[in-house]
Design an enzyme around this catalytic site. Structure first.
Site: not given
Length: 260
Positions: A44-45, A83, A112, A114, A181
């Protein structure tokens, strides 16, 4: 089980370091594959790298699905990780499954998500339903407003202990990888030693099983926004700017296109 995921798990057992890079389109994904990357992350970057946003929060599931479908066309060997964007999985495990299924159908091998302990139930729900999950702990960009910015995590003994606890809880729930991270290198190395699943680091020192960086940081395409832990391997912005300026100059000067 995905063959590509099995390769990562085998590398963990054998102590071989693995590589991951972000990609959001076909040309860069194809180059990542050709360069021998072990995994490509459709992160999602993309909200920051492609759309110019200040954070990742505006990225939608539909946008991620689209970019996964493009990247998957270019990748035949590397693992494709996607993501789960903000708002696509937090409401319930059922919502997370529906979102994950869409990304796997688009071409991802793994999703992935978070979050630490609050995501244990969701990880277990997904794992029981054939969704390979990578857990993301430490600095979690989707929580940037709660964290007060992109700040390093796990710096105090209590915070470090909480991350260790989260890592174990998530893997016991079925997470097949753990990405860490922006945490201290010693902590990331200790978590890596304790876990049987592969770990991936970004700004977490050399002690993880694999490393991931953002493609645009590696290539120097957004030099003003690169985090301190990223390494620039190419002055991409200067190279592209010079090429475009040369093209414009030749058009204005009449030397391109050539006559005849």
């Amino acid at each position: 089980m995905s063959k590509n995921l099995a390769i990562w798990e085998k590398a963990k057992r054998e102590g071989r370091k693995m590589t991951m890079i972000t990609a959001y389109d076909y040309p860069f994904a194809r180059l990542a594959e050709a360069a021998g990357m072990d995994a490509v992350l459709v992160g999602d970057s993309l909200g920051m790298m492609i759309a110019g946003d200040a954070d990742t929060l505006r990225v939608s599931l539909e946008q991620t699905e689209y970019h996964v479908s493009i990247v998957a066309k270019a990748v035949t060997r590397a693992l494709v990780m996607a993501d789960l964007p903000f708002g696509s999985f937090e409401e319930s495990p059922a919502q997370a499954f529906a979102s994950s299924a869409r990304l796997l159908k688009a071409g991802a091998d793994m999703v992935k998500l978070e979050g630490g302990a609050p995501m244990v139930e969701t990880v277990a729900f997904l794992s029981r339903r054939a969704i390979p999950v990578c857990a993301h702990i430490g600095l979690t960009p989707q929580h940037v407003r709660q964290l007060g910015g992109f700040k390093r995590q796990g710096k105090t003994p209590d915070a470090a202990a909480k991350l260790i606890e989260d890592a174990h809880a998530l893997t016991e729930a079925g997470a097949r990888m753990v990405l860490m991270e922006a945490i201290p290198a010693e902590l990331a190395a200790e978590i890596t030693r304790q876990l049987t699943v592969p770990t991936i680091g970004i700004g977490a020192g050399p002690g993880t099983d694999g490393q991931v960086l953002v493609m645009h940081d590696v290539l120097g395409l957004n030099p003003d926004r690169a985090p301190g832990f990223a390494k620039r391997y190419l002055d991409g912005a200067d190279l592209v700017r010079t090429a475009l300026a040369q093209y414009a100059e030749e058009v204005r000067g009449g030397s391109f296109p050539p006559a005849g």
